[in-house]
Write a protein that holds these residues in place. Sequence first.
Motif, PDB file in Angstrom:
ATOM      1  N   UNK A 125       5.916 -32.887  -6.090  1.00  0.00           N
ATOM      2  CA  UNK A 125       6.879 -31.827  -5.816  1.00  0.00           C
ATOM      3  C   UNK A 125       7.792 -31.655  -7.025  1.00  0.00           C
ATOM      4  N   UNK A 126       8.169 -30.442  -7.226  1.00  0.00           N
ATOM      5  CA  UNK A 126       9.074 -30.147  -8.335  1.00  0.00           C
ATOM      6  C   UNK A 126      10.505 -30.530  -7.968  1.00  0.00           C
ATOM      7  N   UNK A 127      11.251 -30.977  -8.960  1.00  0.00           N
ATOM      8  CA  UNK A 127      12.667 -31.329  -8.744  1.00  0.00           C
ATOM      9  C   UNK A 127      13.455 -30.126  -8.241  1.00  0.00           C
ATOM     10  N   UNK A 144      12.926 -29.491  -4.600  1.00  0.00           N
ATOM     11  CA  UNK A 144      13.562 -30.549  -3.791  1.00  0.00           C
ATOM     12  C   UNK A 144      15.074 -30.370  -3.748  1.00  0.00           C
ATOM     13  N   UNK A 151      17.945 -37.407  -1.649  1.00  0.00           N
ATOM     14  CA  UNK A 151      18.223 -36.656  -2.865  1.00  0.00           C
ATOM     15  C   UNK A 151      19.699 -36.793  -3.259  1.00  0.00           C
ATOM     16  N   UNK A 167       9.661 -37.272  -9.385  1.00  0.00           N
ATOM     17  CA  UNK A 167       9.351 -35.849  -9.293  1.00  0.00           C
ATOM     18  C   UNK A 167       9.054 -35.294 -10.678  1.00  0.00           C
ATOM     19  N   UNK A 168       8.409 -34.127 -10.676  1.00  0.00           N
ATOM     20  CA  UNK A 168       8.168 -33.445 -11.950  1.00  0.00           C
ATOM     21  C   UNK A 168       9.404 -32.634 -12.307  1.00  0.00           C
ATOM     22  N   UNK A 169       9.681 -32.571 -13.586  1.00  0.00           N
ATOM     23  CA  UNK A 169      10.861 -31.849 -14.021  1.00  0.00           C
ATOM     24  C   UNK A 169      10.421 -30.615 -14.791  1.00  0.00           C
TER      25      UNK A 169
END
Lengths: 511, 188
Positions: free
Chosen positions: A1-3, A6, B125, B181-183
């Motif tokens: 999932x992309x930051x 999220x 988060x 997570x991907x940035x």
Amino acid sequence: MMLEERARRAAEGVRHGVELMPARAAAAVPGSYESFLRFEERRRRNERLTAIAVAFVLVVAAFAAALGLLRSATRQRPADTVITPQKVGSLELEWSVGSGNANAMYSPAVAGDQVLATRKLGEPTGRGETSGTHGELSAYPVECPDPCRPTWTATTARPVLRMTVQDDVAYVAERATGQPGALLYAFDVHCGSGGATCEPLWTGQIGAGVKWNSLPLVASGKVIVASADGVFAFEVGCGTGGDRCEPVWVAHPGGASAKPGSAILASMASDGTVYVASPEVIAAFPVDCEAECAPQWIQQAPGPAQWLTRWHDTLIVGSMVTGRQGAGESNHVWVLPADCPEADGCDVLWSIETEGQTPVSVAGDVLYVVDQARDIVAYELPCDESGCRELWRVPRPLTQQVAAEPALVVDGVVYISSWNGYVLAYPVDCERNCEPIWQTSQAGYGYTYVTVGAGKVFAGSDRIYAFGVPANPEAEATSTWPGASLPIVPVAVVVLAAVWLLVRLRRRRFA
Amino acid sequence: MERRVHGRKGGVSVRETRPISPLPAPRPFEDFYRKEFPAVVGLAYALSGSRAGAEDLAQEAFLAAYRSWPRVSGFDKPEAWVRRVVANKSVSFIRRRVVETRGLARLALRREPALPGLEAEDAEFWAAVRSLPKRQAQVVALHYLEDLPVSRIAEILDVAEGTVKAHLHAARGALAAKLHLDEEVTVA
């Protein structure tokens, strides 16, 4: 999932939660303006209460600081002037002053922040206690710097030995020399400074002069001296500027012309009555007597009496048989009714047989008997014909030297002085075989008088010796008096700031 | 009840009389409060993580504005000022503990917390955000909660835009690592 995804989802969760804030009450929905006003009102009240509490604490602290500084500045902290049984062991010789001549027989008395000392002047005459040619009274500061010099001095025409200080006046009586014309002197204890020579406030004729243990008594506005040949009473304020005062009353318990050896040796005053004792008689006189005073009662002494003390309705007498024990005559402590209804006296209520001369004293409900030939014993009062209950005993102290004076009891400590410069201290609640909690052989040489005051123990013999408890910096730092270390100015500033804050909070309004 | 106001006008001393404002506060503050409170309490919640204390934090920020309203209302963006206050209060360790304690006391009095709980994933988060350095956490919260551009965040936090970008970049890197997570983002 992309930051990013999220994060957006998490932000949406918060926003959703805020929208769902539950209602608590109709008038105060969370987040509503009414809820905020309630919050503001609650906060204002809390701030006000906090400010009041802080101001109160600071004001108390400021008062504590002010009082602490005041006491510190005047050095009047009670704890500093009390030598308790716990502190007495720390006593150390702080200073001494005097000639070092045992014949001088220094005797101390404390008067506020001064210690007064009498001494005999002149060479020994070889006639025992009457040796010397004249006397001197000197005043020294309690904390005497080195070299220690007198604040003021005064001389008397004959030797002097003991004195009484009352209401800033020192009363000192000349000793018996075998000649009439002895004087009682009254000195203002603040009569001079810088080594000045003082003149007496007034003087009065006391006949032959005082013997061994008789010192001026102050009672009911009168100063009373039991001279060797009579009792002389003066008004305490009878003169100034060196006036010669006349006695308000005179009594001669030994007869108009006392025989040698029948001189009054002891006196004490209590409850409006003056008691005197000679080797032959014991008598009681009212303090407020007529000019030619007749005794309330007078009786044959059961033996040669030299010390007197009183406990409730009994008069306790210590004897002074000397060198005749081998002839079957022993010493005693006798107890008589203090308010004897018979003019010719009453029978002895009970007695204690002792070996040596027997100085006696009473403190609380304890009788201290100093048998100069044997032990020092503390008895519980009252005693009766069946005997006295012994509380504790000091067996043969003072390294073969006898105790000199009656036991002195101050602040729970029993002080004993010797004939050779020893001073010893015992707790009043000592164990059965009592050991000293402090002793010193540094109190000079010769017959030793001891007194306690102004946080020190003073001994007089060939010099005046001052013993004190050394200052303890650690104890100062952890003083139980927190205000003593608080700086008054910063505390006052903080208090004013707190008061200002309080006023400001009270006036706070939305403009 | 009136108050005398002294002043000088054209070099001539004048005296005028005007009434003192009655309590409660005038409408503008109430309007401001009603409009901004939800966003501010959300910011407090995200940065403090305290359900019980977020409302108190937000109200404290508004209280500061209320007590200085003549001054605060004169600012170009009072809403930015109140966000800065709550952002600072929310990341203060001591302040967080105080409001948390107060909130728990309220719970002990059987008063439910103002805010409902978050989904576990969302809570994770924001916990990761709170573990960031204070400034990074503030930047992230302002950016995502209200979709604020870098220029607004810089205004609110009273820092340069470049600083905000740097914090945001660093925060994203740290969050991506923490949350695995991907940035891939762009900064507005």
